[in-house]
Design a protein around this motif. Structure first.
Motif, PDB file in Angstrom:
ATOM      1  N   LEU A  68       4.167  -9.098   7.958  1.00  0.00           N
ATOM      2  CA  LEU A  68       3.149  -8.495   7.096  1.00  0.00           C
ATOM      3  C   LEU A  68       3.687  -8.104   5.728  1.00  0.00           C
ATOM      4  O   LEU A  68       2.914  -7.682   4.860  1.00  0.00           O
ATOM      5  CB  LEU A  68       2.557  -7.249   7.768  1.00  0.00           C
ATOM      6  CG  LEU A  68       1.807  -7.450   9.080  1.00  0.00           C
ATOM      7  CD1 LEU A  68       1.322  -6.110   9.614  1.00  0.00           C
ATOM      8  CD2 LEU A  68       0.638  -8.399   8.897  1.00  0.00           C
ATOM      9  N   VAL A  69       4.980  -8.236   5.498  1.00  0.00           N
ATOM     10  CA  VAL A  69       5.557  -7.734   4.262  1.00  0.00           C
ATOM     11  C   VAL A  69       4.979  -8.436   3.038  1.00  0.00           C
ATOM     12  O   VAL A  69       4.903  -7.860   1.946  1.00  0.00           O
ATOM     13  CB  VAL A  69       7.096  -7.865   4.297  1.00  0.00           C
ATOM     14  CG1 VAL A  69       7.527  -9.329   4.225  1.00  0.00           C
ATOM     15  CG2 VAL A  69       7.729  -7.056   3.179  1.00  0.00           C
ATOM     16  N   HIS A  70       4.530  -9.693   3.209  1.00  0.00           N
ATOM     17  CA  HIS A  70       3.958 -10.395   2.050  1.00  0.00           C
ATOM     18  C   HIS A  70       2.699  -9.696   1.543  1.00  0.00           C
ATOM     19  O   HIS A  70       2.374  -9.750   0.355  1.00  0.00           O
ATOM     20  CB  HIS A  70       3.638 -11.844   2.423  1.00  0.00           C
ATOM     21  CG  HIS A  70       2.452 -11.997   3.320  1.00  0.00           C
ATOM     22  ND1 HIS A  70       2.519 -11.800   4.686  1.00  0.00           N
ATOM     23  CD2 HIS A  70       1.144 -12.291   3.048  1.00  0.00           C
ATOM     24  CE1 HIS A  70       1.322 -11.985   5.218  1.00  0.00           C
ATOM     25  NE2 HIS A  70       0.478 -12.282   4.241  1.00  0.00           N
ATOM     26  N   GLN A  71       1.966  -8.995   2.468  1.00  0.00           N
ATOM     27  CA  GLN A  71       0.754  -8.293   2.062  1.00  0.00           C
ATOM     28  C   GLN A  71       1.069  -7.161   1.091  1.00  0.00           C
ATOM     29  O   GLN A  71       0.257  -6.826   0.219  1.00  0.00           O
ATOM     30  CB  GLN A  71       0.043  -7.723   3.297  1.00  0.00           C
ATOM     31  CG  GLN A  71      -0.627  -8.757   4.167  1.00  0.00           C
ATOM     32  CD  GLN A  71      -2.003  -9.125   3.624  1.00  0.00           C
ATOM     33  OE1 GLN A  71      -2.358  -8.784   2.507  1.00  0.00           O
ATOM     34  NE2 GLN A  71      -2.774  -9.831   4.430  1.00  0.00           N
ATOM     35  N   LEU A  72       2.238  -6.559   1.246  1.00  0.00           N
ATOM     36  CA  LEU A  72       2.626  -5.471   0.364  1.00  0.00           C
ATOM     37  C   LEU A  72       2.668  -5.955  -1.083  1.00  0.00           C
ATOM     38  O   LEU A  72       2.068  -5.348  -1.985  1.00  0.00           O
ATOM     39  CB  LEU A  72       3.992  -4.930   0.813  1.00  0.00           C
ATOM     40  CG  LEU A  72       4.492  -3.602   0.243  1.00  0.00           C
ATOM     41  CD1 LEU A  72       5.580  -3.034   1.158  1.00  0.00           C
ATOM     42  CD2 LEU A  72       5.032  -3.729  -1.166  1.00  0.00           C
ATOM     43  N   PHE A  73       3.347  -7.066  -1.318  1.00  0.00           N
ATOM     44  CA  PHE A  73       3.510  -7.562  -2.684  1.00  0.00           C
ATOM     45  C   PHE A  73       2.293  -8.349  -3.153  1.00  0.00           C
ATOM     46  O   PHE A  73       1.998  -8.375  -4.349  1.00  0.00           O
ATOM     47  CB  PHE A  73       4.788  -8.399  -2.764  1.00  0.00           C
ATOM     48  CG  PHE A  73       6.019  -7.592  -2.468  1.00  0.00           C
ATOM     49  CD1 PHE A  73       6.550  -6.744  -3.423  1.00  0.00           C
ATOM     50  CD2 PHE A  73       6.613  -7.636  -1.216  1.00  0.00           C
ATOM     51  CE1 PHE A  73       7.669  -5.972  -3.150  1.00  0.00           C
ATOM     52  CE2 PHE A  73       7.733  -6.876  -0.932  1.00  0.00           C
ATOM     53  CZ  PHE A  73       8.261  -6.031  -1.901  1.00  0.00           C
ATOM     54  N   SER A  74       1.568  -8.945  -2.225  1.00  0.00           N
ATOM     55  CA  SER A  74       0.314  -9.601  -2.591  1.00  0.00           C
ATOM     56  C   SER A  74      -0.667  -8.585  -3.162  1.00  0.00           C
ATOM     57  O   SER A  74      -1.360  -8.848  -4.158  1.00  0.00           O
ATOM     58  CB  SER A  74      -0.293 -10.296  -1.367  1.00  0.00           C
ATOM     59  OG  SER A  74      -1.579 -10.795  -1.654  1.00  0.00           O
ATOM     60  N   ASN A  75      -0.722  -7.401  -2.546  1.00  0.00           N
ATOM     61  CA  ASN A  75      -1.623  -6.367  -3.036  1.00  0.00           C
ATOM     62  C   ASN A  75      -1.157  -5.791  -4.375  1.00  0.00           C
ATOM     63  O   ASN A  75      -1.981  -5.493  -5.239  1.00  0.00           O
ATOM     64  CB  ASN A  75      -1.757  -5.253  -2.000  1.00  0.00           C
ATOM     65  CG  ASN A  75      -2.844  -5.521  -0.992  1.00  0.00           C
ATOM     66  OD1 ASN A  75      -4.011  -5.252  -1.229  1.00  0.00           O
ATOM     67  ND2 ASN A  75      -2.465  -6.094   0.142  1.00  0.00           N
ATOM     68  N   LEU A  76       0.137  -5.615  -4.563  1.00  0.00           N
ATOM     69  CA  LEU A  76       0.628  -5.107  -5.836  1.00  0.00           C
ATOM     70  C   LEU A  76       0.316  -6.071  -6.971  1.00  0.00           C
ATOM     71  O   LEU A  76      -0.173  -5.667  -8.040  1.00  0.00           O
ATOM     72  CB  LEU A  76       2.138  -4.865  -5.766  1.00  0.00           C
ATOM     73  CG  LEU A  76       2.615  -3.553  -5.142  1.00  0.00           C
ATOM     74  CD1 LEU A  76       4.129  -3.452  -5.212  1.00  0.00           C
ATOM     75  CD2 LEU A  76       1.972  -2.362  -5.815  1.00  0.00           C
ATOM     76  N   LEU A  77       0.585  -7.352  -6.752  1.00  0.00           N
ATOM     77  CA  LEU A  77       0.313  -8.344  -7.791  1.00  0.00           C
ATOM     78  C   LEU A  77      -1.186  -8.509  -8.005  1.00  0.00           C
ATOM     79  O   LEU A  77      -1.664  -8.610  -9.141  1.00  0.00           O
ATOM     80  CB  LEU A  77       0.956  -9.680  -7.411  1.00  0.00           C
ATOM     81  CG  LEU A  77       2.499  -9.675  -7.404  1.00  0.00           C
ATOM     82  CD1 LEU A  77       3.045 -10.933  -6.743  1.00  0.00           C
ATOM     83  CD2 LEU A  77       3.034  -9.551  -8.825  1.00  0.00           C
ATOM     84  N   GLY A  78      -1.931  -8.525  -6.905  1.00  0.00           N
ATOM     85  CA  GLY A  78      -3.382  -8.629  -7.029  1.00  0.00           C
ATOM     86  C   GLY A  78      -3.980  -7.426  -7.725  1.00  0.00           C
ATOM     87  O   GLY A  78      -4.953  -7.548  -8.484  1.00  0.00           O
ATOM     88  N   ASN A  79      -3.400  -6.241  -7.491  1.00  0.00           N
ATOM     89  CA  ASN A  79      -3.875  -5.026  -8.142  1.00  0.00           C
ATOM     90  C   ASN A  79      -3.671  -5.113  -9.659  1.00  0.00           C
ATOM     91  O   ASN A  79      -4.528  -4.677 -10.437  1.00  0.00           O
ATOM     92  CB  ASN A  79      -3.120  -3.824  -7.567  1.00  0.00           C
ATOM     93  CG  ASN A  79      -3.711  -2.498  -7.996  1.00  0.00           C
ATOM     94  OD1 ASN A  79      -4.769  -2.107  -7.532  1.00  0.00           O
ATOM     95  ND2 ASN A  79      -3.020  -1.812  -8.899  1.00  0.00           N
ATOM     96  N   ALA A  80      -2.534  -5.680 -10.075  1.00  0.00           N
ATOM     97  CA  ALA A  80      -2.262  -5.815 -11.509  1.00  0.00           C
ATOM     98  C   ALA A  80      -3.283  -6.717 -12.182  1.00  0.00           C
ATOM     99  O   ALA A  80      -3.742  -6.437 -13.301  1.00  0.00           O
ATOM    100  CB  ALA A  80      -0.856  -6.365 -11.719  1.00  0.00           C
ATOM    101  N   VAL A  81      -3.677  -7.793 -11.506  1.00  0.00           N
ATOM    102  CA  VAL A  81      -4.654  -8.712 -12.075  1.00  0.00           C
ATOM    103  C   VAL A  81      -6.050  -8.107 -12.042  1.00  0.00           C
ATOM    104  O   VAL A  81      -6.820  -8.206 -13.010  1.00  0.00           O
ATOM    105  CB  VAL A  81      -4.635 -10.062 -11.316  1.00  0.00           C
ATOM    106  CG1 VAL A  81      -5.739 -10.985 -11.830  1.00  0.00           C
ATOM    107  CG2 VAL A  81      -3.278 -10.721 -11.435  1.00  0.00           C
TER     108      VAL A  81
END
Length: 364
Positions: free
Chosen positions: A256-269
């Protein structure tokens, strides 16, 4: 009905009161007159009253406690069992005198002291037993609720995701048939459909973090970050993504660790204008943690809300999000034994710093 018939807290308190009154009476009538010093008299008073006071206090306490009436009845059984057991020992030790019709002060003293001691130990044991039973019931109830939540989430993920996929498919078919005035509405349909699909994915991830038997393993964070950076660049061509990710960054995590960074990057966009937006991702090993920095040159996060932005449902006044993304980031970081913080980037946007425990590559 059960409470009125089976709640024995009043009997426990009454037994304690009997012990206290009996102990004080015995001390005043028979022990104090034969005691030579104040210290000895006070000692005898404490010995004859202490455990009775414990029984009385616990009897009052369990009447007001969270224990169910049935559990309180169980406490009463434990209390009287302890009392009767030690009372039996006191009777046995003076059996010959009792059979001869002699009731000595020593016997009465033993009944008060050892009987109240047995009652006190019984109450303590009963309360602990009642609480353990209650905790077991709560744990079973929580397990049932979690399983229900998992089931509902899977149903939502399956059915609604399929519906959203169908909606998006039909929306794409309509692109060439919609008048210019309707193009904005069509874009809204597609964006909201994508947002619902993302929300379902985040919800499913949150439910998975509730698993108590999850096992962590060494994860190649370098590969995870590279994949997420490439995904953002592919999905948002107008966004510039700069990365500084060395190879061989291994952390203790799971799939699930990819969800952590997917959400951070998605949040920036999601919270900035993608046109001209720059996101910088940098990762480095720092002692026993891997530190990953995700920074952008957008509008940033106001200082007054930084402490609360990771709470469930927290979002900005003008945010169209669901308040779940950053909570999921914080939740995953905490589950892995890491942390996440936010401050200003050098260009005035938001800067998130994620730390995760270092793992040896290939270690179990």
């Amino acid at each position: 009905m059960v409470g009125s018939r089976l709640d024995g807290s009043e009997l426990v308190a009454a037994l304690g009161l009997v012990f206290v009154v009996g102990g004080v009476t015995l001390w005043w009538e028979s022990i104090l007159p034969t005691t030579d010093s104040i210290q000895a008299a006070l000692y005898e008073l404490v010995v004859h009253v202490l455990f009775g006071g414990v029984v009385l206090a616990l009897g009052v306490h369990i009447e007001r406690s969270e224990l169910s009436p049935r559990d309180r009845f169980g406490v009463m059984v434990w209390c009287f069992s302890g009392f009767l057991f030690l009372l039996g020992l006191a009777v046995w030790s003076e059996l010959s005198a009792l059979l001869a019709g002699r009731v000595t002060v020593r016997f009465v003293s033993d009944v008060v002291v050892f009987g109240s001691m047995g009652g006190a130990f019984g109450v303590v044991a009963g309360v602990n037993h009642g609480r353990s039973v209650r905790n077991a019931r709560l744990a079973e109830r929580n397990q049932n609720q979690r399983e229900t939540l998992v089931l509902l989430t899977r149903l939502l993920r399956h059915d609604i995701r399929n519906d959203m996929t169908a909606i998006n498919g039909h929306a794409e078919l309509l692109e060439d048939h919609v008048e210019p005035d309707g193009e904005d509405s069509l874009d809204v349909i597609q964006r909201r459909s994508d947002a619902i699909v993302r929300l379902l994915g985040d919800t499913d991830t949150l439910v998975e973090t509730l698993e108590t038997d999850r096992e962590f393993e060494p994860i190649d964070l370098s590969a995870v970050l590279e994949d997420q950076v490439a995904s953002v660049a592919d999905d948002h061509p107008s966004v510039t993504v700069e990365s500084e990710i060395p190879s061989g960054l291994w952390v203790v995590a799971d799939g699930l660790v990819h969800q952590l960074f997917s959400n951070l990057l998605g949040n920036a966009v999601a919270h900035n204008d993608p046109e001209g937006l720059t996101i910088r991702v940098r990762a480095v090993t720092d002692g026993d943690v891997v530190e990953t920095v995700v920074a952008d040159d957008g509008v940033g996060i106001p200082e007054e809300v930084r402490d609360s932005c990771f709470e469930l449902g927290a979002k900005g006044e003008n945010s169209g999000g669901d308040g779940l993304g950053l909570y999921l980031v914080s939740r995953l970081a905490d589950v892995y034994g890491g942390s996440v913080t936010v401050d200003d980037s050098r260009s005035g946007g938001a800067r998130f710093v994620v730390t995760l425990p270092v793992a040896e590559p290939g270690a179990d």
